[in-house]
Structures are given as structure tokens and as C-alpha cells.
Design an enzyme around this catalytic site. Structure first.
Site, PDB file in Angstrom:
ATOM      1  N   THR A  48       0.828  -1.205   0.000  1.00 22.85           N
ATOM      2  CA  THR A  48       0.000   0.000   0.000  1.00 22.85           C
ATOM      3  C   THR A  48       0.860   1.252   0.000  1.00 22.85           C
ATOM      4  OG1 THR A  48      -1.592  -1.238   1.319  1.00 22.85           O
ATOM      5  CG2 THR A  48      -1.939   1.123   1.145  1.00 22.85           C
ATOM      6  N   TYR A 111     -12.959  -4.350   0.226  1.00 23.25           N
ATOM      7  CA  TYR A 111     -14.272  -4.004  -0.302  1.00 23.25           C
ATOM      8  C   TYR A 111     -15.224  -5.186  -0.428  1.00 23.25           C
ATOM      9  CZ  TYR A 111     -17.955  -1.491  -2.699  1.00 23.25           C
ATOM     10  OH  TYR A 111     -19.167  -0.936  -3.004  1.00 23.25           O
ATOM     11  N   TYR A 137      -1.103 -10.545   4.768  1.00 21.84           N
ATOM     12  CA  TYR A 137      -1.092  -9.151   5.212  1.00 21.84           C
ATOM     13  C   TYR A 137      -2.465  -8.844   5.785  1.00 21.84           C
ATOM     14  CZ  TYR A 137      -0.446  -4.030   4.904  1.00 21.84           C
ATOM     15  OH  TYR A 137      -0.345  -2.692   5.177  1.00 21.84           O
ATOM     16  N   ARG A 142      -7.847  -0.980   6.756  1.00 21.61           N
ATOM     17  CA  ARG A 142      -7.987  -0.590   5.351  1.00 21.61           C
ATOM     18  C   ARG A 142      -8.888  -1.531   4.568  1.00 21.61           C
ATOM     19  NH1 ARG A 142      -4.317   3.122   2.385  1.00 21.61           N
ATOM     20  NH2 ARG A 142      -2.898   4.088   3.885  1.00 21.61           N
ATOM     21  N   LYS A 165       2.145 -10.223   8.057  1.00 20.77           N
ATOM     22  CA  LYS A 165       2.356  -8.821   8.412  1.00 20.77           C
ATOM     23  C   LYS A 165       1.101  -8.399   9.147  1.00 20.77           C
ATOM     24  CE  LYS A 165       2.853  -4.135   6.583  1.00 20.77           C
ATOM     25  NZ  LYS A 165       2.882  -3.254   5.376  1.00 20.77           N
ATOM     26  N   ILE A 207       7.624  -4.491   9.211  1.00 18.18           N
ATOM     27  CA  ILE A 207       7.558  -3.936   7.864  1.00 18.18           C
ATOM     28  C   ILE A 207       7.128  -2.485   8.033  1.00 18.18           C
ATOM     29  CG2 ILE A 207       6.487  -4.061   5.590  1.00 18.18           C
ATOM     30  CD1 ILE A 207       6.239  -7.040   5.903  1.00 18.18           C
TER      31      ILE A 207
END
Length: 296
Positions: A48, A111, A137, A142, A165, A207
Site C-alpha cells: 500500500t 471491499y 497481510y 484498510r 504482516k 515492515i
């Protein structure tokens, strides 16, 4: 490949852009070399922070390939390969493998809001399609959906799914994951502010967004912890805290790109729908760089 582990300070690379929005590969190559020289232990391209949602597939491929070429085997490269379309994610993961990436970082589908079964099938399909390791991840802030501990334990049974992550900022999570998964599972913080606490909970590294502009300081946090110097790790983290906070005053990577521009590393340009920082945010980022000692 299940024993492949990533540790230390891993930079989630920004993607420098010219003022017209085109990719600035000169600045990007300089950034990659500088990161390695400053002690970054691995590089993560096209997450991202690299603005992967607004890059075309050809641009995405080019950034991954350039990262691998410039790093030249000096550090591992983790290639972002996430999408809310499983077939698209598989294509990106296959490209990462063909390009020579050390692993693919695959974000939870955004989404669509898949169920836990949908998440399981999504990640399994990607892991089945490639032979390099997959790092999950998990960033519900988000993507809305969260890979729960039970689903992560199911996924970890796949030999290619080697870690996560974790950007939940839930410091119970690494403890719960370690208890639920019997194999060595690579747990990396995805929240700069929790880097030391995550290590204390059994994590392996971070990260990092902040390490784009403060790689040696972020590496020092991780190195101190690895060497058993917990007090030094905490002190270094305390020093970095104002910068961690400032770099998330607006949506990532807007603030870190502005910070990079102040340090002469790259321009501040982001692609829409990310907008330039407000004046208040600019003052905050500049002040944090001064506070940390990176800017006069």
C-alpha cells in the site's frame, strides 16, 4: 520454503513519482541502495505504501523487477501481490516468483468483505499457484475484514504460507497466533508504533513505513532487540515516536512522501485519490523530522 523467515527492519518502499505522476526510477534506485546501506534487512515493494492500487499492472511489474535488480541479492525482496480479485492476485504472485522475489505479500481482499471461508480459499489458491513463500497481510483498518486466529492457523498448515504482516495493532494477536500455530510462523509488525511491543510478544521484525526516511534508526531498534539490549531498543523507539505519529497524520503514503521530499530523497507527488498534504500536516511532518534529528 516454510523455514524462510524475515527479521529486523523491512522497508515498505514508497514509489517515487515525477510531478506529472510518472514513475521516477532514478530516485527509486537511489532509495533502494540507500536503504541497504543504512541497514535495512529486507525490502517490500508494491505494498500500500508503494501506491499499488493506482499503478497499472505493467508499472507494478516494473517496480518489483527494478527492486530485485537493484538490490542484487544483498537483501531479500518481498513483492506485494494483493488484490480483491483472487485471479488478479495469482497473476501478481506468479510475476513476483518469475521476477525472483523472495516472497509474496498478499493483503486481505478489500471491499468485497469475504467470510473467513472466503479468506481461507483466497489465500490457499494463491499459495497453491506459486512455490515462493506467501506472507499474509492482515490490515482490517484498510480492508475491513480481519483474518481471525483460527483461519490463520488453518492457512499456516500450507507449506508456502510462512508468516503474517500484522497491522491490527492488537498486541494480543501475536501471542494468540503463536499458541495456535505449531510451526515456526514469521510474525512481522505492520504498525511502526508497536515495533518493540510486537517483538516483546514474540514477533520477528517490522515492515515499516518510517524506515523509508529513517532506515538506520529503525534498523537500530531491531538490532538492539536482537542483541538483547531491550532498554536501547525502547530508547530508540521513544526517539522515533514523534515521527511514527506524524507519518500517519494523513493517509499513507502522503506524509512519508512529503518527508522524503524534505530530505531530498524523492518528490512528494502521489496519485489521486491521494491529495497533497494540508499545511498543518506539512508543519507536523517537518517538526517531527527536526525532533528526531533528521532535519535541521
Amino acid at each position: 520454503m516454510s523455514d524462510t523467515l524475515f527479521t529486523g527492519s523491512i522497508t515498505a518502499l514508497i514509489t517515487p513519482m515525477n510531478r506529472d505522476g510518472s514513475l521516477d526510477f532514478t530516485s527509486f534506485e537511489n532509495l533502494v541502495n540507500w536503504q541497504i546501506e543504512e541497514g535495512t534487512s529486507a525490502l517490500c515493494a508494491m505494498g500500500t505504501t508503494g501506491e499499488s492500487p493506482t499503478l497499472s499492472h505493467s508499472e507494478h511489474h516494473a517496480v518489483v523487477e527494478r527492486t530485485i535488480k537493484v538490490s542484487g541479492g544483498r537483501v531479500p525482496v518481498i513483492a506485494g501481490a494483493g488484490s480483491n480479485s483472487t485471479s488478479e492476485a495469482i497473476d501478481l504472485a506468479k510475476h513476483a516468483e518469475q521476477a525472483g522475489a523472495s516472497a509474496a505479500l498478499v493483503v486481505t481482499p478489500y471491499y468485497n468483505k469475504p467470510t473467513q471461508e472466503g479468506l481461507y480459499r483466497h489465500f490457499m489458491a494463491i499459495a497453491d499457484a506459486i512455490s515462493i513463500p506467501v506472507v499474509l497481510y492482515n490490515i482490517p483498518g484498510r480492508s475491513v475484514v480481519d483474518i481471525n486466529v483460527e483461519t490463520m492457523a488453518r492457512l499456516a498448515k500450507h507449506a508456502n504460507i510462512i508468516g503474517v504482516k500484522d497491522a491490527t495493532a492488537n498486541l494480543l494477536r501475536p501471542l494468540q497466533v503463536r499458541r495456535a500455530i505449531s510451526k515456526r510462523f514469521n510474525q512481522l509488525s505492520g504498525e511502526d508504533g508497536t515495533a518493540v511491543a510486537f517483538l516483546g510478544a514474540g514477533g520477528d521484525g517490522c515492515i515499516s513505513v518510517t524506515s523509508n526516511v529513517a532506515p538506520s534508526l529503525c534498523a537500530a531498534v531491531q538490532k538492539a532487540w536482537q542483541e538483547g539490549r531491550a532498554a536501547d531498543a525502547i530508547a530508540a523507539q521513544d526517539k522515533l515516536l514523534p515521527l511514527h505519529d506524524a507519518l500517519f497524520c494523513e493517509s499513507n503514503p502522503g506524509p512519508v512522501k512529503y518527508a522524503a521530499s524534505l530530505l531530498g530523497l524523492a518528490g512528494e507527488t502521489t496519485r489521486l485519490p491521494l491529495a497533497p498534504l494540508t499545511e498543518a500536516s506539512r508543519r507536523l511532518v517537518r517538526s517531527a523530522l527536526v525532533d528526531v534529528g533528521l532535519l535541521d
